[in-house]
Design a protein around this motif. Structure first.
Motif, PDB file in Angstrom:
ATOM      1  N   LEU A   1      -4.070  -4.814  -7.206  1.00 20.98           N
ATOM      2  CA  LEU A   1      -3.188  -3.656  -7.151  1.00 20.98           C
ATOM      3  C   LEU A   1      -3.886  -2.398  -7.611  1.00 20.98           C
ATOM      4  O   LEU A   1      -3.696  -1.328  -7.040  1.00 20.98           O
ATOM      5  CB  LEU A   1      -1.940  -3.917  -7.999  1.00 20.98           C
ATOM      6  CG  LEU A   1      -0.913  -4.768  -7.251  1.00 20.98           C
ATOM      7  CD1 LEU A   1       0.175  -5.239  -8.198  1.00 20.98           C
ATOM      8  CD2 LEU A   1      -0.321  -3.978  -6.099  1.00 20.98           C
ATOM      9  N   GLU A   2      -4.683  -2.555  -8.624  1.00 19.34           N
ATOM     10  CA  GLU A   2      -5.407  -1.393  -9.123  1.00 19.34           C
ATOM     11  C   GLU A   2      -6.333  -0.861  -8.025  1.00 19.34           C
ATOM     12  O   GLU A   2      -6.451   0.345  -7.820  1.00 19.34           O
ATOM     13  CB  GLU A   2      -6.200  -1.755 -10.393  1.00 19.34           C
ATOM     14  CG  GLU A   2      -6.975  -0.605 -11.023  1.00 19.34           C
ATOM     15  CD  GLU A   2      -6.111   0.613 -11.371  1.00 19.34           C
ATOM     16  OE1 GLU A   2      -4.871   0.477 -11.509  1.00 19.34           O
ATOM     17  OE2 GLU A   2      -6.683   1.720 -11.476  1.00 19.34           O
ATOM     18  N   GLU A   3      -6.943  -1.835  -7.305  1.00 25.08           N
ATOM     19  CA  GLU A   3      -7.811  -1.432  -6.207  1.00 25.08           C
ATOM     20  C   GLU A   3      -7.014  -0.661  -5.148  1.00 25.08           C
ATOM     21  O   GLU A   3      -7.426   0.399  -4.686  1.00 25.08           O
ATOM     22  CB  GLU A   3      -8.456  -2.682  -5.603  1.00 25.08           C
ATOM     23  CG  GLU A   3      -9.610  -2.367  -4.668  1.00 25.08           C
ATOM     24  CD  GLU A   3     -10.152  -3.650  -4.039  1.00 25.08           C
ATOM     25  OE1 GLU A   3     -10.302  -3.672  -2.818  1.00 25.08           O
ATOM     26  OE2 GLU A   3     -10.378  -4.620  -4.789  1.00 25.08           O
TER      27      GLU A   3
ATOM     28  N   ALA B   1      -5.155   4.228  -2.673  1.00 23.24           N
ATOM     29  CA  ALA B   1      -4.028   5.101  -2.359  1.00 23.24           C
ATOM     30  C   ALA B   1      -4.233   6.486  -2.955  1.00 23.24           C
ATOM     31  O   ALA B   1      -3.955   7.494  -2.311  1.00 23.24           O
ATOM     32  CB  ALA B   1      -2.724   4.487  -2.873  1.00 23.24           C
ATOM     33  N   ILE B   2      -4.751   6.506  -4.162  1.00 23.94           N
ATOM     34  CA  ILE B   2      -4.991   7.793  -4.813  1.00 23.94           C
ATOM     35  C   ILE B   2      -6.041   8.576  -4.031  1.00 23.94           C
ATOM     36  O   ILE B   2      -5.880   9.764  -3.759  1.00 23.94           O
ATOM     37  CB  ILE B   2      -5.414   7.588  -6.281  1.00 23.94           C
ATOM     38  CG1 ILE B   2      -4.210   7.118  -7.103  1.00 23.94           C
ATOM     39  CG2 ILE B   2      -5.988   8.884  -6.864  1.00 23.94           C
ATOM     40  CD1 ILE B   2      -4.552   6.631  -8.498  1.00 23.94           C
TER      41      ILE B   2
ATOM     42  N   GLY C   1       3.955   5.539  -5.284  1.00 24.72           N
ATOM     43  CA  GLY C   1       3.775   5.478  -6.733  1.00 24.72           C
ATOM     44  C   GLY C   1       2.703   6.446  -7.184  1.00 24.72           C
ATOM     45  O   GLY C   1       2.874   7.164  -8.169  1.00 24.72           O
ATOM     46  N   ALA C   2       1.608   6.472  -6.423  1.00 22.12           N
ATOM     47  CA  ALA C   2       0.501   7.342  -6.812  1.00 22.12           C
ATOM     48  C   ALA C   2       0.922   8.795  -6.746  1.00 22.12           C
ATOM     49  O   ALA C   2       0.629   9.586  -7.633  1.00 22.12           O
ATOM     50  CB  ALA C   2      -0.698   7.086  -5.895  1.00 22.12           C
TER      51      ALA C   2
ATOM     52  N   PHE D   1       0.835  -1.195   0.000  1.00 22.00           N
ATOM     53  CA  PHE D   1       0.000   0.000   0.000  1.00 22.00           C
ATOM     54  C   PHE D   1       0.875   1.252   0.000  1.00 22.00           C
ATOM     55  O   PHE D   1       0.673   2.162  -0.792  1.00 22.00           O
ATOM     56  CB  PHE D   1      -0.907  -0.024   1.232  1.00 22.00           C
ATOM     57  CG  PHE D   1      -1.854   1.135   1.294  1.00 22.00           C
ATOM     58  CD1 PHE D   1      -3.065   1.054   0.619  1.00 22.00           C
ATOM     59  CD2 PHE D   1      -1.539   2.281   1.994  1.00 22.00           C
ATOM     60  CE1 PHE D   1      -3.948   2.123   0.668  1.00 22.00           C
ATOM     61  CE2 PHE D   1      -2.417   3.341   2.033  1.00 22.00           C
ATOM     62  CZ  PHE D   1      -3.630   3.259   1.373  1.00 22.00           C
ATOM     63  N   ALA D   2       1.907   1.213   0.874  1.00 22.21           N
ATOM     64  CA  ALA D   2       2.802   2.369   0.958  1.00 22.21           C
ATOM     65  C   ALA D   2       3.536   2.578  -0.358  1.00 22.21           C
ATOM     66  O   ALA D   2       3.657   3.704  -0.833  1.00 22.21           O
ATOM     67  CB  ALA D   2       3.786   2.176   2.104  1.00 22.21           C
TER      68      ALA D   2
END
Ligand SMILES: Nc1nc2c(c(=O)[nH]1)N[C@H]1C(S)=C(S)[C@@H](COP(=O)(O)O)O[C@H]1N2
Ligand SMILES: [Mo]
Length: 345
Positions: free
Chosen positions: A29-31, A36-37, A12-13, A6-7
């Motif tokens: 991951l997209e979820e 995260a976004i 990344g986001a 997540f981190a």
């Protein structure tokens, strides 16, 4: 483990990278990436006041090419900041400064990249609810820029950073009259092309202009409490009652609950904190979302904080029972209203 991924995704986001695409499952991951976004957007909102530039974003809205909000994160903003501009500041600062050397993003570059259509105005909104509106023709003719650096250093908050709208008025003196100091917007967070269409989020729904026009229309003519760009003296405002909007969206407002009002920038004190209206006030007086103004019921342009603004007719004075309510002029006359949310106590 989940936390770590997540981190990584969060970083990344923020950095706009897709480093977290491959492992584990793409869908998962997209979820996480979306979470995260979303979390990142929240963080940015929460901390807008003390935000370091790494968290700063610029949203381009209104008539964009995609019709959607363009969200520029700090790495993208930095990469776009390739213009140098030497000018004097239009106002006095604590330091003695002559010509200063800005590095920033040409606004015309943003227009070329993201804007469709023939809108004639762009409104720059700051995190403290300040705003200024500039002609598109001037943005195309002159190298007006969103500065991120002054004299080789990132702009601090006290200098108007991380994004500060600057004009090349040394080279083009005619800009001094047309865009005096009040146009040099500090802490820019939004660039609105023209005026956005009416769109109000309420309880999971989105109400557009047609939906609001179906509700009972209220009109009043009084002095308004907006701080920028409205006439002095009585102004005619038309729109819909907050309580009618809630019922149109099937949202119940408990008598001891409250309505949170969210918008692009809410106050000059605490950017991110939503405005809270006690249910009592909303139920007993015509707190209104205005969509039109003036004798000829013009839509409210971005220049005035439109298309939707919060308004308090004088009937709202003393409406909430025993408590002494401040004068309507002291109420939060929020501009750029985007969302209502009901909270129970
Ligand atoms: N974000 C933001 N930018 C702003 C303002 C503001 O209140 N908020 N004030 C404007 C005005 S009216 C002036 S004169 C100059 C200088 O403001 P200062 O005297 O508060 O530094 O910044 C301009 N840019
Ligand atoms: Mo000013």
């Amino acid at each position: 483990m989940i936390k770590k991924v997540f981190a990584a995704c969060l970083i990344g986001a923020i950095a706009g990278l897709s480093a977290c695409r491959n492992r584990p499952a793409d869908a998962q991951l997209e979820e996480w990436r979306q979470e995260a976004i979303a979390r990142n957007a929240e963080l940015v909102k929460d901390r807008a006041n003390q935000a370091t530039e790494q968290e700063w974003q610029l949203l381009v809205q209104g008539s964009t090419k995609s019709g959607e909000t363009v969200r520029l994160r700090w790495p993208q903003l930095k990469a776009l900041a390739v213009t140098r501009l030497q000018t004097r500041l239009p106002f006095k600062t604590s330091e003695i400064e002559g010509i200063v050397d800005f590095r920033g993003i040409l606004v015309s570059t943003l227009l070329d990249k993201f804007v469709a259509g023939e809108d004639s105005e762009v409104t720059f909104i700051a995190s403290n609810a300040y705003r200024a509106t500039v002609n598109v023709a001037d943005l195309r003719r002159y190298p007006i820029a969103l500065a991120i650096e002054k004299n080789g250093r990132l702009l601090s908050r006290s200098e108007g950073g991380p994004l500060f709208l600057v004009f090349p008025s040394e080279k083009y003196p005619e800009l001094k009259q047309k865009y005096p100091e009040g146009y040099w917007v500090f802490y820019v967070t939004h660039l609105i092309i023209g005026t956005e269409p009416v769109l109000l989020r309420v309880g999971g729904r989105s109400l557009d202009a047609a939906a609001l026009d179906k509700l009972p229309q209220v009109t009043f003519e009084e002095g308004v409490g907006y701080s920028l760009g409205w006439p002095n003296g009585p102004v005619k405002l038309s729109g819909v009652r907050v309580r009618d909007v809630l019922s149109a969206a099937d949202v119940k407002l408990p008598a001891n609950g409250a309505v949170l009002v969210r918008g692009k920038a809410l106050s000059d004190r605490d950017d991110a904190k939503p405005i809270l209206l006690e249910a009592e006030r909303v139920l007993k007086c015509d707190v209104m979302l205005a969509t039109r103004w003036g004798r000829d019921r013009q839509p409210i342009p971005a220049k005035m904080g439109g298309p939707v603004t919060l308004a308090f007719p004088s009937t709202c004075k003393g409406a909430a029972g025993d408590r002494e309510l401040p004068n309507p002029q002291k109420q939060p006359w929020v501009t750029f209203v985007e969302e209502l949310e009901v909270t129970a106590p």
